[in-house]
Design a protein around this motif. Structure first.
Motif, PDB file in Angstrom:
ATOM      1  N   ALA A 162       0.829  -1.204   0.000  1.00  0.00           N
ATOM      2  CA  ALA A 162       0.000   0.000   0.000  1.00  0.00           C
ATOM      3  C   ALA A 162       0.868   1.260   0.000  1.00  0.00           C
ATOM      4  O   ALA A 162       0.574   2.231  -0.704  1.00  0.00           O
ATOM      5  N   HIS A 193       0.889   4.140  -2.994  1.00  0.00           N
ATOM      6  CA  HIS A 193       0.514   5.523  -2.699  1.00  0.00           C
ATOM      7  C   HIS A 193       1.655   6.516  -2.890  1.00  0.00           C
ATOM      8  O   HIS A 193       1.449   7.723  -2.781  1.00  0.00           O
ATOM      9  N   PRO A 211      -0.850   6.194   3.464  1.00  0.00           N
ATOM     10  CA  PRO A 211      -0.373   5.258   4.478  1.00  0.00           C
ATOM     11  C   PRO A 211       1.136   5.296   4.730  1.00  0.00           C
ATOM     12  O   PRO A 211       1.655   4.389   5.390  1.00  0.00           O
ATOM     13  N   TYR A 233     -11.322  -6.159  -0.112  1.00  0.00           N
ATOM     14  CA  TYR A 233     -10.303  -5.387   0.602  1.00  0.00           C
ATOM     15  C   TYR A 233      -9.585  -6.249   1.639  1.00  0.00           C
ATOM     16  O   TYR A 233     -10.196  -7.117   2.272  1.00  0.00           O
ATOM     17  N   TYR A 237      -7.446  -0.257   8.754  1.00  0.00           N
ATOM     18  CA  TYR A 237      -7.333   0.243   7.380  1.00  0.00           C
ATOM     19  C   TYR A 237      -7.845  -0.822   6.422  1.00  0.00           C
ATOM     20  O   TYR A 237      -7.629  -2.023   6.628  1.00  0.00           O
ATOM     21  N   TRP A 238      -8.500  -0.367   5.340  1.00  0.00           N
ATOM     22  CA  TRP A 238      -8.959  -1.261   4.292  1.00  0.00           C
ATOM     23  C   TRP A 238      -8.216  -0.917   2.999  1.00  0.00           C
ATOM     24  O   TRP A 238      -8.318   0.215   2.488  1.00  0.00           O
ATOM     25  N   PHE A 239      -7.456  -1.880   2.477  1.00  0.00           N
ATOM     26  CA  PHE A 239      -6.678  -1.711   1.251  1.00  0.00           C
ATOM     27  C   PHE A 239      -7.243  -2.628   0.171  1.00  0.00           C
ATOM     28  O   PHE A 239      -7.432  -3.834   0.412  1.00  0.00           O
ATOM     29  N   TYR A 264      -4.198  -2.060  -3.839  1.00  0.00           N
ATOM     30  CA  TYR A 264      -3.705  -1.648  -2.517  1.00  0.00           C
ATOM     31  C   TYR A 264      -4.030  -0.185  -2.200  1.00  0.00           C
ATOM     32  O   TYR A 264      -3.416   0.410  -1.329  1.00  0.00           O
ATOM     33  N   MET A 322      -5.902   2.703  -0.354  1.00  0.00           N
ATOM     34  CA  MET A 322      -6.538   2.826   0.959  1.00  0.00           C
ATOM     35  C   MET A 322      -7.803   3.660   0.785  1.00  0.00           C
ATOM     36  O   MET A 322      -7.766   4.885   0.787  1.00  0.00           O
ATOM     37  N   LEU A 345     -10.759   3.927   6.278  1.00  0.00           N
ATOM     38  CA  LEU A 345     -10.047   3.719   7.528  1.00  0.00           C
ATOM     39  C   LEU A 345     -10.968   4.055   8.686  1.00  0.00           C
ATOM     40  O   LEU A 345     -11.893   4.859   8.539  1.00  0.00           O
TER      41      LEU A 345
END
Length: 245
Positions: free
Chosen positions: A26, A30, A114, A137, A159-161, A166, A168, A171
């Motif tokens: 993740a 990002h 993240p 996720y 957190y949800w990825f 990946y 995010m 959260l």
């Protein structure tokens, strides 16, 4: 045919990924590598922020105007916290230093996520997979070590990825987990996602459910889909620029 079916039945189920692998993926997706040595500037609720990171060195600061119309700059570095009013550095009590850290660091933390999940104080746990709005996720829970975990080290995050990218997108967190603190939980849903200088940036719808506690954060996506959440605010960061050092 029977042998094939038996062989398939004996195949071990796929092992879940480690939390560290999910977080590393993740952070890479990002643009965390850009943020390792960069200056990020942004506006949040009328105040101007400048977030500088250079390896292990950092300098986060906020420029604002106080109730008397004076220009105020507050910041934190590896060496401490400070406040400058109309060009003069003022002394701060312990509680004022803590307030500066909470105010400035909280904006920096959420804006850079993240990427901050790579800090040594982070203690991640892979806690399962969820499907939100038809999208799968990874769900990762994060707590913090007391050492280097900051004044809010007792807070809990989930957190949800996205499994495929990946990203995010959601959260949740529980704040005020220390003694004699007012506790609560929040859930954020990303929108207005964009890229600035190779870094993924998002704004968030900010929700709450008064009945949830720190150990129930994983229930938030179901409550979102059932329309049972209260939207308390919008978390919008404006004029975001990322300049590599």
């Amino acid at each position: 045919m029977v042998f094939v079916l038996l062989l398939g039945a004996c195949t071990a189920p796929e092992s879940p990924p480690s939390a560290a692998v999910v977080i590393d993926s993740a952070r890479a997706a990002h643009g965390a590598s850009v943020l390792d040595r960069a200056v990020v500037t942004l506006d949040f609720r009328g105040d101007a922020y400048r977030l500088r990171q250079d390896g292990g060195d950092f300098h986060y600061r906020r420029a604002s105007t106080d109730s008397l119309g004076r220009s105020v700059t507050e910041g934190l570095t590896n060496d401490g916290r400070y406040r400058v009013v109309e060009g003069d550095t003022v002394s701060l009590s312990a509680s004022e230093r803590a307030a500066v850290e909470t105010t400035v660091n909280s904006v920096a933390y959420f804006a850079l996520l993240p990427a901050p999940l790579g800090d040594p104080a982070v203690q991640p746990t892979y806690s399962g997979r969820d499907t939100i709005d038809g999208v799968p996720y990874h769900r990762v829970k994060v707590t913090f070590q007391q050492e280097d975990g900051g004044p809010d080290w007792e807070d809990v995050f989930v957190y949800w990825f996205r499994v495929d990218t990946y990203d995010m997108d959601y959260l949740a967190y529980a704040y005020g987990q220390g003694p004699e603190e007012e506790a609560g939980t929040r859930f954020r849903e990303a929108y207005n996602v964009r890229r600035r200088g190779g870094v993924r940036v998002a704004d968030y719808h900010n929700y709450t459910a008064d009945s949830l506690t720190a150990d129930q954060l994983a229930r938030y996506p179901d409550l979102l889909e059932s329309g049972a959440l209260e939207r308390v605010s919008e978390i919008e960061i404006d004029s975001v620029q990322v300049r590599p050092l």
